[in-house]
Design a protein around this motif. Structure first.
Motif, short mmCIF file in Angstrom:
data_model
loop_
_atom_site.label_atom_id
_atom_site.label_comp_id
_atom_site.label_asym_id
_atom_site.label_seq_id
_atom_site.Cartn_x
_atom_site.Cartn_y
_atom_site.Cartn_z
N VAL A 183 0.84 -1.20 0.00
CA VAL A 183 0.00 0.00 0.00
C VAL A 183 0.87 1.25 0.00
O VAL A 183 0.62 2.21 -0.74
CB VAL A 183 -0.97 -0.01 1.21
N LEU A 184 1.93 1.25 0.80
CA LEU A 184 2.80 2.42 0.86
C LEU A 184 3.55 2.67 -0.44
O LEU A 184 3.82 3.82 -0.79
CB LEU A 184 3.78 2.28 2.03
N VAL A 185 3.88 1.62 -1.17
CA VAL A 185 4.53 1.79 -2.48
C VAL A 185 3.58 2.49 -3.45
O VAL A 185 3.97 3.42 -4.16
CB VAL A 185 5.00 0.43 -3.04
N VAL A 186 2.31 2.08 -3.44
CA VAL A 186 1.32 2.73 -4.32
C VAL A 186 1.09 4.17 -3.88
O VAL A 186 0.96 5.07 -4.72
CB VAL A 186 0.01 1.92 -4.35
N VAL A 187 1.07 4.43 -2.58
CA VAL A 187 0.94 5.80 -2.08
C VAL A 187 2.12 6.66 -2.55
O VAL A 187 1.94 7.80 -2.97
CB VAL A 187 0.83 5.81 -0.53
N THR A 235 -7.10 4.94 -4.89
CA THR A 235 -7.07 3.53 -5.25
C THR A 235 -6.25 2.73 -4.24
O THR A 235 -6.61 1.60 -3.90
CB THR A 235 -6.48 3.36 -6.66
N SER A 236 -5.17 3.32 -3.75
CA SER A 236 -4.37 2.60 -2.75
C SER A 236 -5.16 2.40 -1.46
O SER A 236 -5.03 1.35 -0.81
CB SER A 236 -3.07 3.35 -2.47
N LEU A 237 -5.99 3.36 -1.09
CA LEU A 237 -6.82 3.19 0.10
C LEU A 237 -7.88 2.11 -0.10
O LEU A 237 -8.15 1.31 0.80
CB LEU A 237 -7.49 4.52 0.48
N VAL A 238 -8.46 2.07 -1.29
CA VAL A 238 -9.43 1.01 -1.58
C VAL A 238 -8.72 -0.35 -1.59
O VAL A 238 -9.26 -1.35 -1.09
CB VAL A 238 -10.15 1.28 -2.91
N GLY A 239 -7.51 -0.39 -2.14
CA GLY A 239 -6.73 -1.64 -2.10
C GLY A 239 -6.41 -2.06 -0.68
O GLY A 239 -6.45 -3.26 -0.35
N ALA A 240 -6.10 -1.10 0.18
CA ALA A 240 -5.85 -1.41 1.59
C ALA A 240 -7.11 -1.98 2.24
O ALA A 240 -7.03 -2.91 3.05
CB ALA A 240 -5.37 -0.17 2.33
#
Length: 99
Positions: free
Chosen positions: A25-29, A50-55
């Motif tokens: 998640v942090l990489v996508v952030v 999108t990263s938050l939805v993935g998390a």
């Protein structure tokens, strides 16, 4: 003779492996923040959302022993807050008219 578990043999590696969902998640952030930095703010914010939805999906689907620091509150509260914030961020970023 059985080997001791990984968390006994290599506690740092075991801890790192446990935090892989958070690291992903942090990489996508970080990618989203780079886009914002290079003046592609709309797409950067969509990537952040999108990263938050993935998390939220990771928190929903992974067992507690694998989710690491993505587990802060109860599963339902974490999923609702992460997904809600992600969808809201992406929707607001896409709703702002381009100039």
């Amino acid at each position: 003779m059985s080997r001791p578990p990984l968390y006994v043999r290599r506690p740092f590696l075991a801890g790192l492996l446990r935090q892989l969902p958070l690291l992903a998640v942090l990489v996508v952030v970080a990618i989203g923040l780079l886009l914002v930095t290079f003046e592609h703010w709309r797409w950067g914010l969509v990537v952040l959302g999108t990263s938050l939805v993935g998390a939220a999906l990771l928190r929903l689907l992974l067992p507690v022993r694998r989710v690491g620091f993505l587990a802060v509150r109860s599963r339902a509260v974490d999923v609702v807050l992460l997904a809600g914030a992600g969808v809201t961020l992406a929707a607001v970023a896409l709703a702002i008219p381009a100039t």
